[in-house]
Design a protein around this motif. Sequence first.
Motif, PDB file in Angstrom:
ATOM      1  N   ILE A 110     -11.679  -5.289 -15.997  1.00 47.84           N
ATOM      2  CA  ILE A 110     -12.555  -4.598 -15.044  1.00 47.84           C
ATOM      3  C   ILE A 110     -11.795  -3.425 -14.428  1.00 47.84           C
ATOM      4  O   ILE A 110     -10.676  -3.591 -13.971  1.00 47.84           O
ATOM      5  CB  ILE A 110     -13.011  -5.557 -13.923  1.00 47.84           C
ATOM      6  CG1 ILE A 110     -13.717  -6.765 -14.524  1.00 47.84           C
ATOM      7  CG2 ILE A 110     -13.905  -4.846 -12.930  1.00 47.84           C
ATOM      8  CD1 ILE A 110     -13.980  -7.860 -13.518  1.00 47.84           C
ATOM      9  N   LYS A 156     -21.033  -7.944 -17.024  1.00 50.15           N
ATOM     10  CA  LYS A 156     -20.654  -7.866 -18.436  1.00 50.15           C
ATOM     11  C   LYS A 156     -21.927  -7.883 -19.268  1.00 50.15           C
ATOM     12  O   LYS A 156     -22.853  -8.626 -18.980  1.00 50.15           O
ATOM     13  CB  LYS A 156     -19.789  -9.066 -18.800  1.00 50.15           C
ATOM     14  CG  LYS A 156     -19.069  -8.938 -20.148  1.00 50.15           C
ATOM     15  CD  LYS A 156     -18.022 -10.026 -20.288  1.00 50.15           C
ATOM     16  CE  LYS A 156     -17.435 -10.098 -21.678  1.00 50.15           C
ATOM     17  NZ  LYS A 156     -16.790  -8.864 -22.103  1.00 50.15           N
ATOM     18  N   TYR A 214     -18.578  -3.424 -19.458  1.00 49.95           N
ATOM     19  CA  TYR A 214     -19.026  -3.768 -18.112  1.00 49.95           C
ATOM     20  C   TYR A 214     -19.821  -2.590 -17.558  1.00 49.95           C
ATOM     21  O   TYR A 214     -19.551  -1.435 -17.863  1.00 49.95           O
ATOM     22  CB  TYR A 214     -17.831  -4.009 -17.177  1.00 49.95           C
ATOM     23  CG  TYR A 214     -17.303  -5.416 -17.196  1.00 49.95           C
ATOM     24  CD1 TYR A 214     -16.364  -5.820 -18.139  1.00 49.95           C
ATOM     25  CD2 TYR A 214     -17.736  -6.358 -16.268  1.00 49.95           C
ATOM     26  CE1 TYR A 214     -15.889  -7.107 -18.156  1.00 49.95           C
ATOM     27  CE2 TYR A 214     -17.258  -7.651 -16.278  1.00 49.95           C
ATOM     28  CZ  TYR A 214     -16.336  -8.016 -17.226  1.00 49.95           C
ATOM     29  OH  TYR A 214     -15.861  -9.291 -17.256  1.00 49.95           O
TER      30      TYR A 214
END
Lengths: 269, 110
Positions: A110, A156, A214
């Motif tokens: 992330i 996600k 993401y």
Amino acid sequence: MATIFLLAAVPVLLILGTVVSGVVCIYIFAKAHGNIRSLDKKKKAVLIFFAFLPFILIGLSLTLMSHNVNEAHDKLSEDIASGTLTLHKVNESINTSETQIITLPVSSAIPQLSFEIFKEYLYVTKEGQDIKIKTKEFADIAQLTKNDIGHIGFIKFDPSVYSKDANELHFKKEKIQYTKQETAIGTAYQSDQRDGYDGSGRFVYQMFFNNVDYVMTLSVGYNSENDLRVRYSPLVSKEYANNLFKLMTSTLKLQVATPIIKKTATEPL
Amino acid sequence: MYKFSKISILVLYPLVSLVLPLMTFGVLGTQLASGTSSSGSVSTLLNVNTLATIALLVLAIYYGYRTYKMQLFKKGDDGKNKATVSDYFAAAFTVFIIGGVLSNLLKLIA
């Protein structure tokens, strides 16, 4: 309970009534071989009744729905006037010069994120990969189960199923006004998504990162006093939500974390 | 062939428009409730639905053409036509079938 049962049963009765009316009308018309004038009075009356029955049912169901919505609005106004329901309005005269920087914990999957919020009035809580923006005014009120006016989340997704192109297609199909910006880090979308209640909706910022499956979503909601859901969420004006949204999107600092590659002695150089 | 097409329309249309969608939703609902996920049964039902719809369309076009040729709904000297109750229902279903397919095609194009 009775109202809920009626609301659920009316569409089913409407469909059944329409199907039965259609079958009866076709049967009587067929028995007369297309010549309605040869029908006796009783069969004509039955034909006319069943021909108009679906329209009567539609009229009844629309009247019932409208009556229930008006009743709910009246009840909400009465509760606000009598003090049974306390309507909270977010204070628009807050000090926006004092801000606080929030940083997401770093993860190799992330991207890093930091942004500013109104320190005096707002605070954030982290729930897994979600960050929720909450108002300090409601922090101690146990009765209000939802005191957040927005959230930032990292979601996600499966690139073969969902993508920025699919997202853009959705905006066009639903006629949602949006702006698109290509950045070094990915593609950003800003949109004003109205919902079913007049004067209610949310400002949404989405960032589809390059080479990372993401999407980051920042959402700040606003609603009007006609919105029956204000019983369960703070009343946030559109102007305030817009100011908050503009502040947060202008102060977002996004960086993509670089994965660390470990080299061992056995690997060729 | 004319009678076969009429009976097929009368039997297949309620099945395709009511029973199959209910079965599909029922299977999906059962899978959701039990937490299992099996796309095989749902995709089989959808394939059956598609094949049945194509067959219905062919039968409906054929039935419509034959009915027009036979002038079944044309009124005679006594003001009545030769169509029976089953013909009326089959004709109504034919209109629904062709109308449904055309509206889906328009949605695809739009």
